[in-house]
Design an enzyme around this catalytic site. Structure first.
Site, PDB file in Angstrom:
ATOM      1  N   GLU A 106      70.261  33.596  68.134  1.00 42.14           N
ATOM      2  CA  GLU A 106      70.252  33.750  69.599  1.00 42.14           C
ATOM      3  C   GLU A 106      68.893  34.265  70.091  1.00 42.14           C
ATOM      4  O   GLU A 106      68.797  35.065  71.002  1.00 42.14           O
ATOM      5  CB  GLU A 106      71.389  34.687  70.015  1.00 42.14           C
ATOM      6  CG  GLU A 106      72.009  34.394  71.370  1.00 42.14           C
ATOM      7  CD  GLU A 106      72.675  33.031  71.447  1.00 42.14           C
ATOM      8  OE1 GLU A 106      72.834  32.363  70.409  1.00 42.14           O
ATOM      9  OE2 GLU A 106      73.020  32.610  72.567  1.00 42.14           O
ATOM     10  N   THR A 145      64.991  35.010  68.061  1.00 43.10           N
ATOM     11  CA  THR A 145      64.492  36.043  67.148  1.00 43.10           C
ATOM     12  C   THR A 145      63.878  37.192  67.953  1.00 43.10           C
ATOM     13  O   THR A 145      63.568  37.041  69.140  1.00 43.10           O
ATOM     14  CB  THR A 145      63.380  35.486  66.230  1.00 43.10           C
ATOM     15  OG1 THR A 145      62.289  35.062  67.058  1.00 43.10           O
ATOM     16  CG2 THR A 145      63.867  34.318  65.393  1.00 43.10           C
TER      17      THR A 145
END
Lengths: 364, 417
Positions: free
Chosen positions: B394, B396
């Site tokens: 979702e 980094t």
């Protein structure tokens, strides 16, 4: 419910303080630091903004009510302008707020109006002691009772405006408990030393204070003969410092971001390099995180949550590390220029280091 | 007014979820960690039943339907705040198992964020049926992860049948196997309708289970979150009806970055929620650390200056400050989402900070417990492994730093690459 929106009243207060911080405090900060002196007019103007007065009820000479949340919003803005100036303006609060929080009814009636109703005057407090492991809950300065009097002995350090203070609260160890004592000017045995020179906050005059058999009537014990709980005073001090750390850090973030957007390197702006941009992202994130932690701690104090003291302690712990990290990076982002005193970031870095040891120098 | 009181309905919900976490997740946590690719059906079926009964559902909060004759009443919107609390608690129970909670996951969140009302009705209904059904989002490809605009999966319209033909390979699809093979679920597949257009060509397509040409080619073996399947999905001339393209019809063929922006908007909504799960794992580790220390007679002396603290005390206190402040970033960003305030910066702040905090806390907890921390007799080592994914999926930590930096500096993606 959760809400991250200050009240209309708080917004107005923050706005007026913010204007003062921007137009008055910040422009004077550099010279004040170099000259070890704050213009009295500046302090008077800051005092007239009325933040302290607004936190004291009408019956004791003020025109409002104390709220830790309002307090931290206000001092964050002041510290954003200049930490030394903020501490100076708020020095009388070191005397007033503990009396409001812990004083007896007669102490509030007698001691608050002279502070609140007048112009800025040097009322102060002495908490910090000159030991490497200074602990506000384990003071070396001692108090004991003898007949109708308390007798205080010990050494204090970093006491703002001690040299001409009208009165100060001296904190001492009474049977293992930290207790405050109201010590009027010219009390026998109270000796103020030479002004001290520190790493930062040069413009704030601070002094060592020695107490040798200082005798005080029992009525001068904060809270009266039965004394008081020290925790709310320490909570309020930690909250003040934590939010001041946020204010200083915000200043450093803004200044170094602006610089990085202006300065060219290898054909682009410094800020366009990820090495710098990532530092800035982390600085902004950390400031916001600690700001919220401080907000929550202040809200817990205002709503009387049992965990408030732990949270205020966590907030200051987090804030002092955050401020050191942020101001150090601000200097780093400016590179060699950051090390030069023409830019304010080195001042902020020196000031930021203080949050680990200045517990007792501010209160909300 | 600045306030931090947890809303009442959330407090009640939390109590129920804590019971689930303690009784249905923790006891089997180790088992499903050691039996990768086995499916925790007991938990899944229970959660499906419970969520049907309470109306809780997908990752995206659904608007409460007004009953006939009911008076219009302004209620505070709590959808994302409830979800953040819910996911924090489930991840506190077990972060891998939380990922197999039925209800549509990121797939449903994407439909909710980018779909038309008709599409929402059509695609989301299945999650409220008799059986537990899963949803997933397929973005990453073997050659493109964080750089989502570099995806190569193509969607070509067949004018004869008015169907989209999808071709490509997707990897790292969380719950992809459960969505396509274990239930009549769906996967939201990101593809390009014009490979030369970059971002402007990107669109999201709903691909349902049993669509011919769609196969799950691989299940990954991972460092942690092993209860959750991470699938590779191959699309070979997979045909989906025209209206499976998410969004309104007029943007379908125009060169527009709306599709890409849709994906990014989904992230603004889901990033704080993933951050919440990171906080859940971090809290689990810190609580267990404190319990284990307490058993050894170590109490944490709050209020002391650092100079007087032991190293262990200092570590624990630092972790607590880190954890609480990161959680408040999460709460602020979901509060903003519920109040319809743009929260892209805050969502990324929450996500990057939570990812940092959970990796630090779990790593230190294992260290501080010494040989006990490293042992598989306790869950600390598992949480150490589970934690790391929070800093990766979702968005980094690095991608989120870019986003925050752009906001702080007032830069576009072109100014700061």
């Amino acid at each position: 419910m959760y809400s991250f929106e200050p009240s209309e009243e708080q917004k107005m207060l923050v706005e007026s303080i913010s204007r003062f911080a921007q137009n008055d405090l910040r422009p004077k900060a550099h010279d004040a630091d170099e000259e070890n002196n704050l213009p009295p007019k500046l302090i008077e103007k800051g005092w007239e903004l009325g933040y302290v007065q607004a936190s004291i009820p009408e019956e004791f000479g003020g025109f409002g009510e104390r709220s830790a949340v309002t307090g931290i919003l206000a001092v964050e803005e002041l510290a954003w302008g200049d930490l030394a100036g903020a501490l100076a303006i708020l020095t009388p609060n070191l005397f007033a707020t503990p009396i409001l929080l812990a004083g007896s009814e007669s102490q509030k009636q007698t001691d608050l109006p002279p502070v609140v109703e007048a112009e800025w005057q040097p009322y102060t407090a002495a908490l910090i002691e000159p030991t490497f492991d200074f602990d506000p809950n384990d003071l070396k300065t001692s108090a004991y009772q003898e007949g109708g009097e308390y007798i205080l002995n010990g050494k204090k350090t970093y006491v703002p405006y001690a040299n001409d203070a009208e009165a100060m609260i001296v904190y001492a160890n009474l049977d293992g408990q930290t207790q405050g004592f109201i010590v009027p000017k010219d009390t026998a045995g109270l000796e103020v030393g030479q002004r001290q020179k520190l790493l930062g906050i040069h413009a704030l005059p601070v002094y060592p204070v020695t107490l040798t058999d200082v005798r005080l009537p029992v009525d001068n014990r904060l809270g009266g003969p039965d004394g008081h709980d020290i925790a709310p005073i320490l909570d309020a001090s930690r909250l003040a410092l934590a939010s001041m750390a946020v204010g200083v850090s915000r200043a450093a973030l803004e200044y170094s971001s602006d610089y990085a957007k202006d300065r060219e390197v290898f054909g682009v702006k410094v800020a366009q390099k990820q090495a710098i941009a990532f530092m800035i992202a982390e600085m902004a994130t950390e400031i916001e995180a600690i700001r919220l932690l401080t907000w929550e701690a202040a809200w817990m104090v205002d709503t009387g949550k049992p965990q408030a003291s732990v949270q205020a302690y966590l907030a200051l712990t987090g804030a002092m590390d955050m401020a050191m990290m942020v101001t150090d990076r601000a200097v780093q982002i400016l590179g060699g220029h950051g090390y030069i005193r023409e830019h304010p970031v080195e001042l902020w870095m020196r000031n930021a280091r203080g949050f680990a040891m200045l517990n007792g120098l501010a209160i909300v | 007014m600045i306030e931090f009181e947890i809303p009442k309905p959330i407090v009640m919900n939390n109590t129920a979820l804590e019971t689930v976490a303690i009784n249905m997740m923790r006891p089997v946590s180790r088992y499903f960690d050691e039996h990768e690719h086995e499916i925790p059906w007991d938990y899944i079926n229970f959660m499906h039943m419970a969520m049907r009964a309470t109306g809780a559902g997908s990752l995206a909060p659904t608007e409460r339907k007004k009953k006939e004759g009911e008076e219009e009443k302004e209620r505070p919107r709590l959808g994302y705040q409830s979800l953040a609390h819910m996911l924090e608690m489930l991840a506190w129970g077990d972060c891998g198992m939380y990922l197999v909670t039925p209800g549509g996951g990121l797939g449903a969140a994407a439909v909710e964020a980018a779909g038309t009302p008709e599409q929402k009705e059509k695609f989301l209904k299945r999650f409220r049926g008799e059986k537990p059904v899963f949803g997933a989002m397929a973005m990453t490809e073997p050659q493109a992860g964080s750089d989502t605009s570099a995806i190569r999966t193509t969607a070509v319209l067949d004018p004869a049948t008015n169907e989209w033909i999808l071709n490509g390979e997707k990897i790292f699809v969380t719950a992809g196997h459960k969505s396509l093979c274990e239930s009549d679920g769906l996967v939201v597949v990101w593809a390009t309708i014009d490979p030369s257009a970059g971002r402007a060509g990107m669109r999201a397509f709903v691909v349902e289970a049993r669509t011919p040409g769609v196969t799950v080619s691989k299940l990954e073996h991972k460092l942690g979150i092993r209860a959750s399947d991470t699938a590779s999905v191959v699309l070979q001339d997979a045909r989906v009806p025209f209206d499976h393209l998410l969004g309104s019809a007029e943007v379908v063929r125009e060169p527009t970055t709306k599709g890409f922006k849709g994906a990014m908007a989904t992230f603004d909504a889901t990033r704080p929620l993933v951050a919440a799960t990171a906080i859940g794992v971090a809290r689990a580790a810190l609580e267990m650390l404190k319990e284990m220390l307490a058993k050894q007679g170590v109490t944490i002396r709050y209020g002391l200056p650092r100079q007087k603290l032991t190293t262990v005390e200092r570590e624990v206190i630092d972790m607590e400050a880190m954890l609480r402040s990161a959680w408040l970033l999460v709460i602020k960003s979901v509060w903003m989402a519920d109040n319809r305030l743009p929260n892209s910066k805050e969502a990324s702040m929450a996500k990057l900070r939570a990812g940092d905090v959970v990796t630090k806390i779990t790593q230190r907890a294992v260290e501080l417990m010494g040989p006990l921390g490293y042992s598989r007799e306790y869950l600390l080592e598992k949480w150490f492994r589970d934690a790391k994914i929070s800093d990766i999926y979702e968005g980094t930590g690095q991608i989120n730093r870019l986003i925050v930096a752009r906001h702080v500096l007032g830069y576009t993606g072109r100014d700061l690459r």
